[in-house]
Design an enzyme around this catalytic site. Structure first.
Site, mmCIF file in Angstrom:
data_model
loop_
_atom_site.group_PDB
_atom_site.id
_atom_site.type_symbol
_atom_site.label_atom_id
_atom_site.label_comp_id
_atom_site.label_asym_id
_atom_site.label_seq_id
_atom_site.Cartn_x
_atom_site.Cartn_y
_atom_site.Cartn_z
ATOM 1 N N SER A 27 46.699 150.873 41.196
ATOM 2 C CA SER A 27 45.972 151.938 40.505
ATOM 3 C C SER A 27 45.636 151.541 39.072
ATOM 4 O O SER A 27 45.274 152.378 38.263
ATOM 5 C CB SER A 27 46.808 153.227 40.494
ATOM 6 O OG SER A 27 47.974 153.044 39.704
ATOM 7 N N ASN A 110 58.873 156.870 38.081
ATOM 8 C CA ASN A 110 58.623 158.203 38.620
ATOM 9 C C ASN A 110 58.515 159.243 37.514
ATOM 10 O O ASN A 110 57.567 160.024 37.462
ATOM 11 C CB ASN A 110 59.740 158.602 39.588
ATOM 12 C CG ASN A 110 59.728 157.767 40.852
ATOM 13 O OD1 ASN A 110 58.921 156.861 41.010
ATOM 14 N ND2 ASN A 110 60.645 158.071 41.757
ATOM 15 N N THR A 155 22.216 194.716 43.295
ATOM 16 C CA THR A 155 23.277 194.440 44.264
ATOM 17 C C THR A 155 22.576 193.964 45.532
ATOM 18 O O THR A 155 21.497 194.450 45.869
ATOM 19 C CB THR A 155 24.123 195.693 44.580
ATOM 20 O OG1 THR A 155 23.291 196.706 45.146
ATOM 21 C CG2 THR A 155 24.792 196.246 43.321
ATOM 22 N N HIS A 156 23.179 192.992 46.191
ATOM 23 C CA HIS A 156 22.569 192.384 47.387
ATOM 24 C C HIS A 156 21.174 191.815 47.078
ATOM 25 O O HIS A 156 20.314 191.758 47.957
ATOM 26 C CB HIS A 156 22.466 193.401 48.536
ATOM 27 C CG HIS A 156 23.746 194.094 48.840
ATOM 28 N ND1 HIS A 156 24.777 193.500 49.527
ATOM 29 C CD2 HIS A 156 24.182 195.350 48.524
ATOM 30 C CE1 HIS A 156 25.783 194.351 49.637
ATOM 31 N NE2 HIS A 156 25.449 195.468 49.032
ATOM 32 N N SER A 275 8.251 168.407 37.903
ATOM 33 C CA SER A 275 8.171 167.712 39.178
ATOM 34 C C SER A 275 7.542 166.333 38.974
ATOM 35 O O SER A 275 6.708 166.134 38.092
ATOM 36 C CB SER A 275 7.329 168.528 40.163
ATOM 37 O OG SER A 275 6.953 167.750 41.275
ATOM 38 N N LYS A 281 5.035 172.338 37.390
ATOM 39 C CA LYS A 281 6.372 172.847 37.690
ATOM 40 C C LYS A 281 7.314 172.693 36.499
ATOM 41 O O LYS A 281 7.304 171.695 35.801
ATOM 42 C CB LYS A 281 6.973 172.080 38.877
ATOM 43 C CG LYS A 281 6.280 172.290 40.206
ATOM 44 C CD LYS A 281 6.568 173.668 40.786
ATOM 45 C CE LYS A 281 8.027 173.879 41.098
ATOM 46 N NZ LYS A 281 8.544 172.943 42.106
ATOM 47 N N ASN A 283 11.377 173.100 36.468
ATOM 48 C CA ASN A 283 12.513 173.337 37.365
ATOM 49 C C ASN A 283 13.834 173.426 36.579
ATOM 50 O O ASN A 283 14.107 172.555 35.751
ATOM 51 C CB ASN A 283 12.629 172.197 38.377
ATOM 52 C CG ASN A 283 11.366 172.017 39.191
ATOM 53 O OD1 ASN A 283 10.735 172.991 39.595
ATOM 54 N ND2 ASN A 283 10.981 170.774 39.432
ATOM 55 N N GLU A 288 21.011 174.018 38.531
ATOM 56 C CA GLU A 288 21.252 173.747 39.945
ATOM 57 C C GLU A 288 22.431 172.787 40.115
ATOM 58 O O GLU A 288 23.240 172.931 41.045
ATOM 59 C CB GLU A 288 19.988 173.189 40.587
ATOM 60 C CG GLU A 288 18.863 174.210 40.659
ATOM 61 C CD GLU A 288 17.511 173.619 41.028
ATOM 62 O OE1 GLU A 288 16.559 174.388 41.194
ATOM 63 O OE2 GLU A 288 17.413 172.372 41.139
ATOM 64 N N TYR A 315 59.955 161.456 45.394
ATOM 65 C CA TYR A 315 58.678 160.804 45.158
ATOM 66 C C TYR A 315 58.139 160.204 46.450
ATOM 67 O O TYR A 315 58.883 159.634 47.249
ATOM 68 C CB TYR A 315 58.778 159.701 44.094
ATOM 69 C CG TYR A 315 57.446 159.012 43.910
ATOM 70 C CD1 TYR A 315 56.441 159.627 43.197
ATOM 71 C CD2 TYR A 315 57.177 157.798 44.527
ATOM 72 C CE1 TYR A 315 55.184 159.045 43.083
ATOM 73 C CE2 TYR A 315 55.927 157.203 44.422
ATOM 74 C CZ TYR A 315 54.938 157.826 43.697
ATOM 75 O OH TYR A 315 53.695 157.263 43.592
ATOM 76 N N GLN A 320 49.998 159.173 44.261
ATOM 77 C CA GLN A 320 49.048 158.326 43.534
ATOM 78 C C GLN A 320 47.616 158.807 43.752
ATOM 79 O O GLN A 320 46.761 158.645 42.889
ATOM 80 C CB GLN A 320 49.196 156.875 43.983
ATOM 81 C CG GLN A 320 48.244 155.906 43.278
ATOM 82 C CD GLN A 320 48.562 154.457 43.615
ATOM 83 O OE1 GLN A 320 49.686 154.005 43.411
ATOM 84 N NE2 GLN A 320 47.586 153.744 44.149
#
Length: 489
Positions: A27, A110, A155-156, A275, A281, A283, A288, A315, A320
């Site tokens: 590691s 450890n 709502t919804h 775009s 466009k 965006n 997002e 351990y 790891q």
């Protein structure tokens, strides 16, 4: 971050030194993140060993000087090793000689790695909290400027009731305040020292665990040595809090994407793109990506839970693979939080567009029903009258339609209960907002009270963050001073 493996370095010598599993088990590259933490933990441990008379002062001074050199040369200069802990110890032994190995007296990898993870994670948690505070400040500032800006509430995804931009923004500020509190709690449970637990069964040496905890800025020590070396629930708590925050953050990002599409908010070009083929466009790409961060954090939490599920004490090498989930989550969520803060602080809310849409879908219907209920009708009966009017009309019904519905349901005129002027007023989105002045509501006075409460809570959380940050800085100065005393002598 192996604790019990090794290769041809000083820890295991020639035993277990060959085969393709060596690379799989290593590691070292990933451990760059905790390189500075390991050096600090090594220093604190050596200072304590010298103070307890376990390691001679001259040897401690040599080891500390070697650690200075290791730190100066950086992670990239470390010799080959199975993990950063072994590599640093190897580098010290190469410079000091066999006495350099005394650095590892009365500890195991450890408890060492558990301490390093906590040491680094607590700093990352403070950074995440700082990012959330900045977002909350951006939300509060924007809300203060839009206390009277009426907008449609949903709502919804359907028009529901009129509200204000301030009321909407403060709904997220309140949620992020809870996220802040969760992360502060996670920090406090992370900031406990495992050092001195050794492999899991403690040590016969006369160590002072409280002293190393003090030198490293931990609030205390974990009382059970087996728990101290093996527990990773602090990772679970931290990643869970981050995933919770990312989920709410994703909701805000989604709202801003939708509102941008409807023309309800104008985002800065810094948080959008065009775009590659359609030049007209704009965006909201960054938001997002923020939405997707919630999925990353949730998957990290799931991965961490699955890795830790059913692990026997104490351990196990599976651990790891646990920590990278926390690093990924705290990095991505903190970055996403900063992006949303920037988007909020630079956005503008077109008042006329919002006000024009605030009454869409007969969003003031509840206000009419409330007026009838206040006049003495059972609310369900009032609801039936207004629902019948909504079915008759396209959009918001006029007074004649409302009266016709009352005649049908009540066999009486609507205006036997409420005046024409009062009904006309209830159909106005601005009046609807102003009338909803209950605690936590969207009326300007109620929102101003929420802003005041949010400011106080923000200040309190800022104070808590600063106290924790100052404590870590003081501990670092204390450790540096103790190291200087030993190396000077």
């Amino acid at each position: 971050m192996n604790e019990e493996g090794g290769d041809e370095g000083v820890v295991r010598r020639d035993r277990f030194s060959g085969g393709p599993a060596r690379g799989f088990m290593s590691s070292l590259a990933a451990d760059e993140r905790i390189f500075a933490a390991d050096v600090a933990v090594d220093r604190a441990h050596v200072v304590m060993l010298e103070e307890q008379g376990i390691v001679e002062s001259d040897v401690a001074a040599e080891i500390l000087a070697a650690l200075d050199d290791v730190e100066s040369e950086g992670h990239a200069a470390l010799p080959e090793g199975e993990d950063v802990h072994e590599a640093i110890e190897t580098a010290v032994v190469e410079q000091v000689g066999p006495d350099g190995g005394k650095m590892h007296t009365a500890r195991s990898r450890n408890d060492e790695v558990a301490t390093c993870i906590r040491y680094r994670l607590r700093e990352d948690l403070l950074s995440a909290i700082e990012a959330i505070l900045a977002l909350r400040e951006a939300l509060a500032d924007a809300a203060e400027a839009e206390v009277e800006t009426v907008m449609p509430g949903y709502t919804h995804l359907q028009p529901a009731q009129p509200t204000t931009v301030a009321h909407y923004l403060l709904s997220y500020e309140a949620a992020f305040a809870r996220d802040t509190a969760r992360l502060l709690d996670a920090y406090d449970r992370t900031n406990q020292s495992p050092l001195g637990a050794a492999a899991f069964a403690g040590t016969p040496f006369d160590i002072d665990r409280e002293r190393t905890a003090e030198l490293l800025g931990f609030d205390g020590v974990l009382r059970n040595s087996m728990d101290a070396s093996s527990a990773r629930d602090f990772l679970l708590e931290s990643v869970s809090a981050l995933a919770t925050h990312a989920t709410t953050l994703s909701g805000l990002a989604e709202d801003l994407v939708i509102f941008s599409n409807k023309g309800f908010v104008k985002l800065s070009d810094d948080y959008a793109s065009t775009s590659s083929i359609m030049p007209q466009k704009v965006n909201p790409d960054t938001l997002e990506l923020v939405r997707a961060t919630a999925g990353d954090a949730a998957s990290g939490l799931s991965g961490l839970l699955t890795t830790l599920k059913g692990l026997p004490r104490a351990y196990n090498r599976d651990l790891q693979r646990a920590t990278p989930h926390a690093w990924d989550a705290v990095d991505s969520v903190s970055e996403a939080t900063a992006v949303v803060a920037g988007a909020v602080s630079s956005a503008s809310w077109p008042e006329e567009t919002l006000e024009s849409a605030a009454g869409d879908g007969f969003s003031t219907a509840t206000g009419v029903a409330d007026a009838l209920a206040m006049a003495g009708l059972p609310f369900r009966t009032a609801h039936e009258v207004v629902a019948a009017a909504a079915e008759r009309a396209e959009g918001t019904p006029d007074l004649a339609t409302l009266d016709a519905s009352a005649q049908e349901v009540l066999d009486a005129s609507l205006f036997e209960y409420v005046s024409r002027a009062d009904v006309q007023q209830t159909l106005d989105p601005t009046h609807s907002v102003e009338s909803r002045d209950s605690a936590g509501g969207p009326a300007p006075a109620a929102v101003t009270a929420q802003l005041d409460e949010a400011t106080v809570e923000l200040d309190d959380h800022r104070t808590e963050l600063n106290a924790r940050t100052d404590a870590l800085e003081s501990a670092a100065e204390r450790l540096a001073a103790e190291v200087a005393v030993i190396t000077r002598d």
